[in-house]
Design a protein around this motif. Structure first.
Motif: not given
Length: 403
Positions: A318-332
């Motif tokens: 869940e920790y990795f997914l939380t960080v991934y979600d934030i980075v995904r938003y920024a890159r999109e």
């Protein structure tokens, strides 16, 4: 009969306590205590250091705090379990958000709303009035506390050495019987050793903006606010042995430990009904194939399998997914961002697009990023471009709620 000190003020009570939490715990162990409470004013900050030292010394810390209320006598709060600790933390947060940094504004009704699961000790005035009685206002509010908190409330008994200790303890015993509550012994500790009295006087002068020469009654009248031995406390309360016994009843009822706390991450970060671990594995393998192609290099495949297995064991998906979600938003949204630091040692982070360095290419060590020995989640640092960082913050607020 055993004794547990339930009122200890450390230097985490700013400009009040004259000893570090570590010093309190170490000295308590030397005096023969098996457990003590840490009760700083309107904060739980000092219990962390105390807990770390206590574990090494095979002692137990009772996480607690003193609540100074705007409309009533102060209360010592002792959460019995993790849910009560959460309520106490929420209560302190409410008080902190009402006022400026460094202050906490709490009222009686706030305590009543968050009281479930905690034990409470009401602190009486340090001296009696001219008629050798307690202030009628205190007695009235104490009656209100008793009605609101029920059998979870005790009345503190402390020797202040003001010349009327015997009368005060007698009045406290009468009052506790009148209200159907127990009296419990405390020593209102402000420093671990009596030699710290001079330092405590100095920080009191700093707090009160006066000099040691004109501080007068702003100072404690004596050097008795040090941590006394259990044997000495038994001697001081030999006429009220039940007040000593009640310290053990409270200590035994409070089973909460900081060891029970764990990181909690958002649950709404998976798709298509997958578990967090399954979602992480899906995203990682998908990212790996986008970077390396359908035929993954053997080293990359081995790294991913090793990391995913470890992440599953320590339950950090869940920790990795939380960080991934934030980075995904920024890159999109074409917001420049970059993971850095030891996160670059992780092939999973690389496949998720959090970092831009292939660890297998440079033989970076995954264990430098995350290790079972540390027993805590890894530190994934991500930088976002200054001009658009606020957009990322607003995304987090909107998704997870400002509270």
């Amino acid at each position: 009969m055993q004794y547990t000190e339930l009122q200890v003020t450390t230097n985490f009570s700013f400009l009040r306590g004259a000893s570090h939490p570590e010093e309190m715990v170490e000295h308590a162990r030397a005096l023969g205590y098996s457990s003590i409470a840490i009760t700083d004013r309107n904060t739980l900050a000092g219990i962390v250091r105390a807990h770390i030292v206590a574990k090494k010394l095979e002692m137990r810390i009772l996480p607690a705090c003193r609540l100074d209320l705007m409309d009533g006598p102060s209360l010592l709060a002792f959460p019995k379990d993790i849910d009560a600790y959460a309520r106490l933390s929420a209560l302190l947060t409410k008080g902190n958000l009402r006022t400026e940094k460094g202050k906490c504004q709490l009222y009686k009704h706030d305590v009543y709303e968050h009281a479930q699961g905690s034990l409470w000790i009401a602190l009486p005035p340090a001296s009696l009035n001219a008629s050798f009685e307690f202030d009628p206002v205190f007695k009235q509010v104490l009656k209100e506390y008793r009605e609101a908190l029920g059998e979870q409330l005790w009345l503190a008994a402390t020797r202040f050495y003001n010349g009327d200790d015997s009368k005060q303890l007698y009045r406290l015993a009468q009052l506790s019987k009148e209200l159907g509550m127990f009296m419990v012994a405390t020593n209102d500790v402000h420093y671990h050793d009596f030699k710290r009295r001079e330092l405590q006087d100095i920080i009191t002068c700093v707090r009160e903006k006066c000099t040691i020469y004109n501080a007068g009654y702003k100072l404690h009248p004596n050097a008795e606010r040090y941590l006394k031995s259990p044997a000495e406390m038994l001697r001081l309360f030999r006429q009220y042995p039940d007040a000593i016994r009640q310290t053990q009843i409270i200590a035994e009822a409070c089973t909460f430990s900081l060891d029970q706390l764990k990181y909690q991450y958002p649950k709404e970060i998976t798709s298509e009904g997958r578990t967090p671990q399954a979602e992480l594995e899906f995203l990682t393998w998908r990212g790996a194939k986008q970077i390396f192609g359908e035929q993954l290099p053997a080293k990359v495949k081995a790294n991913i399998e090793h990391e995913l297995t470890f992440i599953n064991q320590v339950n950090y998906a869940e920790y990795f997914l939380t960080v991934y979600d934030i980075v995904r938003y920024a890159r999109e949204h074409k917001i420049l961002c970059q993971g850095r630091g030891s996160a670059a040692n992780s092939t999973v982070c690389y496949c998720l697009g959090i970092t831009s360095v292939d660890p297998s290419k440079f033989d970076l060590l995954f264990e430098r990023f995350i290790s079972a020995a540390r027993n805590e989640p890894p530190d994934i640092d991500v930088d976002f471009e200054h001009e658009r960082r606020e957009e990322v913050m607003q995304y987090i607020y909107n998704k997870y709620g400002r509270d």
